[in-house]
Enzyme design. Structure first.
Site, PDB file in Angstrom:
ATOM      1  N   HIS A 256      33.658  37.194  31.291  1.00  0.00           N
ATOM      2  CA  HIS A 256      32.508  38.057  31.134  1.00  0.00           C
ATOM      3  C   HIS A 256      32.869  38.393  29.391  1.00  0.00           C
ATOM      4  CE1 HIS A 256      31.014  37.409  34.997  1.00  0.00           C
ATOM      5  NE2 HIS A 256      32.160  37.977  35.509  1.00  0.00           N
TER       6      HIS A 256
ATOM      7  N   ASP B 171      30.376  31.990  37.353  1.00  0.00           N
ATOM      8  CA  ASP B 171      31.147  32.368  36.492  1.00  0.00           C
ATOM      9  C   ASP B 171      32.081  31.555  35.844  1.00  0.00           C
ATOM     10  OD1 ASP B 171      29.825  34.923  37.093  1.00  0.00           O
ATOM     11  OD2 ASP B 171      31.269  36.048  37.827  1.00  0.00           O
TER      12      ASP B 171
ATOM     13  N   GLU C 166      26.131  34.136  40.234  1.00  0.00           N
ATOM     14  CA  GLU C 166      26.713  35.029  41.302  1.00  0.00           C
ATOM     15  C   GLU C 166      26.199  36.229  41.918  1.00  0.00           C
ATOM     16  OE1 GLU C 166      30.877  35.343  41.049  1.00  0.00           O
ATOM     17  OE2 GLU C 166      31.232  33.338  40.116  1.00  0.00           O
TER      18      GLU C 166
ATOM     19  N   ASP D  35      35.119  31.213  35.503  1.00  0.00           N
ATOM     20  CA  ASP D  35      36.711  31.252  35.831  1.00  0.00           C
ATOM     21  C   ASP D  35      37.269  30.379  36.869  1.00  0.00           C
ATOM     22  OD1 ASP D  35      35.619  32.876  37.533  1.00  0.00           O
ATOM     23  OD2 ASP D  35      36.254  34.817  36.628  1.00  0.00           O
TER      24      ASP D  35
ATOM     25  N   GLU E  76      37.667  31.548  40.027  1.00  0.00           N
ATOM     26  CA  GLU E  76      36.858  31.968  41.118  1.00  0.00           C
ATOM     27  C   GLU E  76      35.461  31.256  40.937  1.00  0.00           C
ATOM     28  OE1 GLU E  76      38.447  33.322  43.794  1.00  0.00           O
ATOM     29  OE2 GLU E  76      40.300  33.606  42.826  1.00  0.00           O
TER      30      GLU E  76
ATOM     31  N   ARG F  56      32.739  44.252  35.713  1.00  0.00           N
ATOM     32  CA  ARG F  56      34.007  43.584  36.460  1.00  0.00           C
ATOM     33  C   ARG F  56      34.600  42.544  35.316  1.00  0.00           C
ATOM     34  NH1 ARG F  56      31.668  45.135  41.578  1.00  0.00           N
ATOM     35  NH2 ARG F  56      30.399  43.163  41.847  1.00  0.00           N
TER      36      ARG F  56
ATOM     37  N   TYR G  31      28.067  43.389  32.538  1.00  0.00           N
ATOM     38  CA  TYR G  31      28.875  43.327  33.755  1.00  0.00           C
ATOM     39  C   TYR G  31      29.726  44.024  33.834  1.00  0.00           C
ATOM     40  CZ  TYR G  31      30.244  41.055  38.163  1.00  0.00           C
ATOM     41  OH  TYR G  31      30.953  40.909  39.487  1.00  0.00           O
TER      42      TYR G  31
END
Length: 703
Positions: free
Chosen positions: A359, A90, A17, A92, A94, A315, A313
């Site tokens: 993450h 990622d 991403e 997850d 999303e 976020r 990371y």
DNA sequence: CAGTGAGCGAGCTTCCGCTTGACTT
């Protein structure tokens, strides 16, 4: 460059991403792979329309995200030249959806070896393990994301128009922003309804001798003669009586208790705790914290080297640390502070139930990059944030601090025979543990227990009274939310995500639903009106439990226990009815209740109100259009004393337009209005359609 | 250009979550 080589040997394509992640992963994988970044979502619902065919099983209409066209083309091309394509977005909801959208947008379905790989930390071993164990795209997880996306779109694009019709044009509502607004409005109501209660704080300054020295310390009233439990002193009469008793009393130590307490270090940072602590320690806004963290993540040139990413990371909702980070921290602590400061890896658990833990926690990429070492290469704000992240991470792996808490109960026998109790507390740090490296500013609302030491005393010791203090106090209303407090609350309720915390506040401020008073949020009349309207007609969506209910349904969708279209249907059916009913029956909110009153009064006696036009805020009479007084000085600026030299003159000139006091002004206004009406009427009858157009043109020209 | 502006004529507005650049003012 290695151009010739790449055209000869086939290079597998890997898609992640973020570009910074692409660089790191590329380094681990070597030059047999080409790693590209999707830069977030590449397809989404259209921006200008609903994009959902509700009648047709909520079929979504996805379009490529603007500015991602070249990227999609590049991925298409790179995929053609590759044997295998690895979707490494990622791990997850999303991320799974981004992978699926990539397949759809870049036609990756034709690729022979299309693989989905996931890793939760960007380390050599984690990436290698992931590539050894690929899987297919999990469509159930993708469907959970689609359900989330479509539900948010349906709520936002259906509720907002209700507000345009019933409150004011251009407003917005949504699953996240509207609850955030409601929390602020509810708190304001609590503050308004709060009745301060009187209470008294009574304490005694005492003195004791130990050896050749005398020591002073303070003991607080802990029990009152004739009262059970905690002392209740809520009026001056009682307070004075007790004070008089204590003034005449003799003081004997009745008991001493010692208790050893362990203080645990705090868990490593998530996005939300990082934002909160940076706000408390440095008064950084969430947005500023994220911008600085992004710089640290993307990489800093340390001396002559290539840029090095200093933190992982930023976020994230996870407090987890990678195994190599745990090992490295332990080794670092051992050499820097000694073996007694480490007791093996400490692992922390996330409190929030909605965490997706895609993450790691926010941590330094290397414990060896101490703040001292990197200081010469960082700006002061970067260094401050980095130091905080570094210290909290290392401290999270250090041993507990051991504190000796001492409590001394002292009997105060007054001359009239009343026996009260006062209590002194002290704490001594026996072993500092993590505190050697890092302690932090606590919540501003919490009391700080600092390190007070008590003199040595024994049961039966007589103490000498120096003075008695009795202070009148009043209970305080709950404080308004700061940005950091609001983020913490939303996170606790599972509302919003690490990537959106910083922008939620921006949304409700941009809509002028809330104002800031110093650093705290205060709802505007418009915000209160919107919140009340929505709460009255859409109580389910305005409930803090709405998101957690949605999340558990999404979990069932991800587990394959529920059909996502069915889930949307169950929600949207009743919701749509509610909307129709509200549009048909709800009263329009009175505009007069939505304007913000100022402290100033118009000459005619009415309140001047604060309005916002194209050029910012201005004051005008509440009786517009009857009274046309306007002043272009901002009331906020005036309140802070930044008054223009000619304020008096400005004020006077403005007030001459007050129709209530100056009849000639009223006449002029009426004449002007009449002239305008005539002109408009003429233009309209000549050519109805161009009237609107010409108005738009003047608007554009004014800009 | 002076000194506005203020949602009732028409057409516009709006959501949440994922991620970084940048036609130049």
């Amino acid at each position: 460059m290695a151009r010739g080589a790449s055209s000869l040997t086939k290079r597998d394509l890997v898609i992640v991403e973020s570009p910074a992640k692409a660089r790191t992963v590329g380094r681990f994988l070597g030059d047999k792979y080409v790693v590209k970044a999707s830069m977030g979502h590449v397809r989404d619902l259209p921006t200008g329309a609903l994009g959902i065919d509700v009648e047709n099983d909520f079929a979504p209409e996805y379009v490529n995200v603007k500015d991602r066209a070249t990227l999609i083309a590049e991925i298409k091309r790179a995929a053609k030249q590759a044997d295998s394509v690895y979707l490494a977005t990622d791990p997850d909801r999303e991320g799974e959806a981004i992978s699926w959208h990539l397949v759809e947008a870049a036609d990756l379905g034709k690729v022979n070896n299309l693989k989905r790989v996931v890793f939760h930390e960007i380390t050599d071993s984690a990436v290698a393990e992931a590539f050894a164990d690929p899987r297919d795209i999990d469509m159930e997880l993708v469907n959970a994301q689609q359900a989330r996306r479509l539900l948010d779109r349906l709520v936002g694009f259906t509720l907002s128009p209700v507000l345009w019709k019933k409150v004011k044009a251009g407003l917005s509502a949504g699953r996240v922003q509207s609850v955030a607004l409601r929390i602020i409005v509810d708190r304001e109501r609590e503050i308004e309804a709060f009745k301060p209660e009187e209470y008294w704080v009574i304490s005694v300054d005492l003195e004791t001798e130990a050896g050749t020295r005398t020591y002073n310390f303070n003991a607080a009233l802990s029990a009152v003669a004739g009262q059970k439990g905690k002392p209740v002193v809520d009026n001056e009469t009682t307070a004075t009586a007790i004070k008089n008793d204590l003034d005449s009393a003799s003081y004997i130590v009745s008991s001493i208790t010692r208790r050893e307490v362990r203080q645990r270090p705090r868990s490593p940072f998530t996005t939300s705790t990082l934002q909160q602590q940076a706000a408390r320690s440095f008064r950084f806004s969430a947005q500023r914290t994220m911008r600085i963290a992004q710089d640290l993540y993307e990489g800093i040139e340390l001396g002559s080297s290539d840029p090095v990413g200093l933190i992982t990371y930023m976020r994230t909702d996870s407090v987890n640390l990678a195994q190599n980070a745990l090992d490295e921290a332990e080794a670092f602590i051992r050499t820097a502070y000694g073996p007694e400061y480490t007791s093996g890896p400490k692992r922390y658990k996330t409190k929030s139930k909605s965490a997706q833990e895609a993450h790691e926690a926010v941590r330094p990429t290397s414990a060896e990059n101490t703040p001292e070492k990197v200081a010469p290469f960082l700006s002061s704000e970067q260094l401050r944030l980095y130091t905080m992240i570094w210290k909290r991470t290392i401290a999270s792996q250090m041993t507990d601090a051991i504190v000796d808490n001492t409590g001394v109960e002292i009997e105060a026998t007054a001359s009239n025979g009343n026996v009260h109790t006062v209590r002194a507390t002290g704490s001594v740090i026996k072993f500092d543990g993590f505190r050697k490296l890092y302690t932090e500013i606590r919540d501003e609302d919490a009391e700080d227990e600092d390190n007070k030491q008590l003199p040595a005393m024994n049961e039966g010791d007589a103490l000498e009274k120096k003075s008695v203090n009795a202070d009148q106090k009043f209970t305080q209303p709950p404080p308004r939310f700061t940005e950091a407090n609001l983020i913490r609350f939303l996170e606790e309720q599972g509302i919003g995500r690490p990537s959106t915390y910083a922008s939620i506040v921006g949304t409700i401020e941009r809509r002028q639903y809330v104002d800031r008073e110093k650093t705290r949020f205060k709802p505007t009349p418009l915000g209160t009106g919107v919140s009340d309207f929505l709460t009255q007609h859409f109580s389910n969506i305005m409930d803090t439990g709405f998101t957690s209910g949605m999340e558990s349904k999404l979990d069932s969708v991800a587990e394959g226990e529920q059909d996502w279209v069915e889930m949307l249907r169950e929600f949207f059916g009743p919701f749509e009815k509610r909307v129709e009913d509200t549009l048909a029956n709800a009263d329009r909110v009175d505009h007069k209740t939505l304007v913000q009153k100022s402290d100033e009064k118009c000459e005619g006696g009415d309140n001047l109100v604060i309005r916002t036009g194209r050029y910012g805020k201005f004051l005008s009479c509440g009786r517009f259009p009857e009274c046309r007084v306007t002043i272009s000085t901002r009331p906020g600026a005036r309140a802070t004393g930044e008054v223009k030299e000619n304020w008096e003159i400005t004020w006077k000139t403005a007030m001459e337009k007050c129709a209530i006091v100056h009849p000639e002004a009223a006449a002029a206004v009426a004449a002007e209005a009449e002239a305008k009406r005539g002109a408009r009427g003429k233009r309209r009858s000549a050519n109805g359609k161009t009237a609107g157009k010409s108005k738009r043109r003047t608007k554009a020209a004014a800009k």
